[in-house]
Write an enzyme that holds these catalytic residues in place. Structure first.
Site, mmCIF file in Angstrom:
data_model
loop_
_atom_site.group_PDB
_atom_site.id
_atom_site.type_symbol
_atom_site.label_atom_id
_atom_site.label_comp_id
_atom_site.label_asym_id
_atom_site.label_seq_id
_atom_site.Cartn_x
_atom_site.Cartn_y
_atom_site.Cartn_z
ATOM 1 N N LYS A 277 0.821 -1.212 0.000
ATOM 2 C CA LYS A 277 0.000 0.000 0.000
ATOM 3 C C LYS A 277 0.855 1.263 0.000
ATOM 4 C CE LYS A 277 -4.220 -2.064 1.754
ATOM 5 N NZ LYS A 277 -3.832 -3.500 1.808
HETATM 6 C C1 LIG Z 1 -4.459 -4.555 1.249
HETATM 7 C C2 LIG Z 1 -3.728 -5.842 1.182
HETATM 8 C C3 LIG Z 1 -4.115 -6.872 0.297
HETATM 9 C C4 LIG Z 1 -5.340 -6.778 -0.581
HETATM 10 O O1 LIG Z 1 -5.230 -5.840 -1.617
HETATM 11 P P1 LIG Z 1 -6.516 -5.339 -2.429
HETATM 12 O O2 LIG Z 1 -6.035 -4.264 -3.325
HETATM 13 O O3 LIG Z 1 -7.497 -4.861 -1.400
HETATM 14 O O4 LIG Z 1 -7.046 -6.524 -3.180
HETATM 15 C C5 LIG Z 1 -3.337 -8.018 0.257
HETATM 16 N N1 LIG Z 1 -2.248 -8.165 1.042
HETATM 17 C C6 LIG Z 1 -1.850 -7.206 1.898
HETATM 18 C C7 LIG Z 1 -0.655 -7.437 2.755
HETATM 19 C C8 LIG Z 1 -2.559 -6.005 2.008
HETATM 20 O O5 LIG Z 1 -2.167 -5.053 2.866
#
Ligand SMILES: *Cc1c(COP(=O)(O)O)cnc(C)c1O
Length: 467
Positions: A112
């Site tokens: 993220k």
């Molecule tokens: C947010 C997150 C996901 C999921 O990603 P999306 O874009 O919501 O599908 C998967 N793994 C981790 C570690 C995350 O922080």
């Protein structure tokens, strides 16, 4: 570039307004009116570019009416400089034609950071020009909150209030949020669960009068288009590193809200040869049930060892549905309204179109741990539980052993030590150097009751120009 709503009833907006909005007024999500398309020759010419130079090529068409090229280049350079690896998104080989793309070298150890580091800079840039101040309000069960806080900590024109369920996030995750210094950072521990926090945020977006008309709320979850946009880049990055665009690639993506894997779909629509996208879920498998059996149906939420993928409904899936319905907003609106009252199916030809590209697989906690331990045995590489789900789904869904398979490594294993311990391997994942002293840093947060009025009053009293 103009942006339109997936429900077809809201006015089109430019990039700047889309950045500062959450949902469209008709309840839809914003998507670009059309996508830039790159030829194989053009993509080939990008081989050898640094990550930030590549990001400029891929993302600039989405923002060019709002941001001059040089300013955007500078913003990207700053964004990717904070990553703790020179390659930004390094690829690690785990089998003969299988790779993990490590997207966890940013400040909060999850992918993220790629989008939220850029989002913070975009917001501050645009707000400076408008001479405006905004309030970010978000709920988190872990990763989003810390990445948003790190992304906005240097913003002069943003106050950020992140709600997390009191005593229900892991200690690493809590400390990553509460030890960040800064007058504009406000952590609220709510005596309730994650759904309570999310509900409060949702309702507050519809009741912004509590801010006295002096500022507005901005969303940082993946309904914000700018987050998706930033994630398209690493698909190009991986492909170029492994011989694309002359070769096609397969990607496996640990999926929650369908944001990350949707970015892969967009990369393909923009001209990158991608043969297969694997939607990897944990036992919260609404997407797997849709892709495997054309049934879109809500089940109760289950808590898993991969908490960042614990979702009941994937908000960004609506963006794919919009394309599957030939960008007919009315049809999407009708479909999702009937979904409110029960499971839905889509016409067979639309579902088959989705299946031509997407495969899916659901991995439970036991198989997640077995995968962590298998991969560690095979190559002494330690996976976090989310990435492990991607690796396992890749193995189950692979169509062609000759096509490189790249799993998106979404988090660092030290962020989720519980899953590693349960995998009965004899190593303890260690935090990287920049977080070495996380457990000695001073924490700052306010505990509040599960009461919307109290939370709104707190925000109204504590943002920068309050009173
Ligand atoms: C947010 C997150 C996901 C999921 O990603 P999306 O874009 O919501 O599908 C998967 N793994 C981790 C570690 C995350 O922080």
């Amino acid at each position: 570039m103009r942006y339109i709503s997936t429900r077809g009833q809201a006015p089109a907006l430019g990039f700047e307004d889309v950045l500062l909005t959450g949902l469209a007024p008709d309840g839809g999500l914003y998507v670009p009116e059309f996508l830039p398309r790159f030829s194989p020759e053009e993509i080939s010419s990008w081989r050898g570019l640094s990550y930030e130079e590549l990001a400029f090529k891929v993302v600039f068409p989405f923002v060019e009416e709002a941001i001059p090229a040089d300013d955007f280049r500078e913003m990207l350079a700053e964004t990717y400089r904070v990553f703790a690896h020179k390659a930004v998104a390094p690829l690690v080989q785990i089998d003969s034609n299988e790779w993990v793309m490590e997207l966890f070298r940013g400040p909060t150890l999850a992918f993220k950071d790629f989008a939220l580091q850029l989002l913070g800079r975009l917001l501050d840039y645009v707000l400076e020009r408008r001479n405006q101040h905004v309030v970010i309000m978000g709920a988190t069960s872990g990763d989003t909150g810390s990445a948003a806080i790190e992304g906005c900590r240097h913003c002069k024109h943003v106050d950020i209030f992140i709600l997390h369920p009191h005593e229900r996030v892991s200690e690493v995750q809590r400390r990553q949020m509460t030890t960040v210094p800064g007058e504009n950072i406000h952590n609220l521990a709510i005596r309730g669960n994650f759904d309570d926090c999310q509900q409060m945020v949702k309702e507050s977006f519809g009741q912004q009068a509590f801010l006295g008309g002096k500022t507005q709320l901005v969303a940082v979850n993946s309904i914000n288009w700018a987050r998706i946009m930033a994630q398209i880049v690493y698909y190009f990055h991986a492909s170029l590193a492994l011989g694309g665009p002359q070769r096609s690639m397969a990607f496996s993506v640990p999926t929650g809200n369908f944001g990350d894997v949707f970015a892969g779909y967009l990369a393909r629509e923009m001209g990158l040869p991608i043969e297969q996208l694997v939607v990897a879920t944990n036992r919260n498998d609404i997407l797997h049930r849709f892709f495997s059996g054309n049934r879109y149906e809500k089940h109760a939420l289950a808590h898993s060892l991969s908490p960042s993928m614990d979702i009941m409904i994937s908000s960004n899936f609506e963006r794919l549905l919009f394309d599957l319905y030939g960008r007919d907003g009315k049809a999407v609106d009708d479909l999702l309204k009937s979904f409110q009252s029960g499971p839905v199916q889509i016409e067979d030809h639309r579902w088959k179109r989705a299946r031509a590209l997407f495969d899916s697989y659901a991995v439970d906690d036991d198989l997640t741990c077995a995968t962590i331990s298998r991969v560690f045995t095979e190559c002494e590489y330690l996976l976090d539980p989310h990435t492990a789900i991607g690796v396992e789904a890749a193995r189950k869904c692979r169509r062609d052993a000759g096509t490189p398979m790249i799993t998106l490594g979404t988090a660092h294993p030290a962020k989720f030590p519980e899953a590693v311990r349960r995998s009965s391997i004899s190593v303890e994942p260690k935090l990287p150097l920049h977080l070495d002293d996380l457990f000695d840093r001073e924490e700052r947060y306010t505990v509040l009751d599960n009461d919307r009025q109290q939370v709104q009053d707190f925000i109204a009293r504590n943002w920068k120009f309050a009173g």
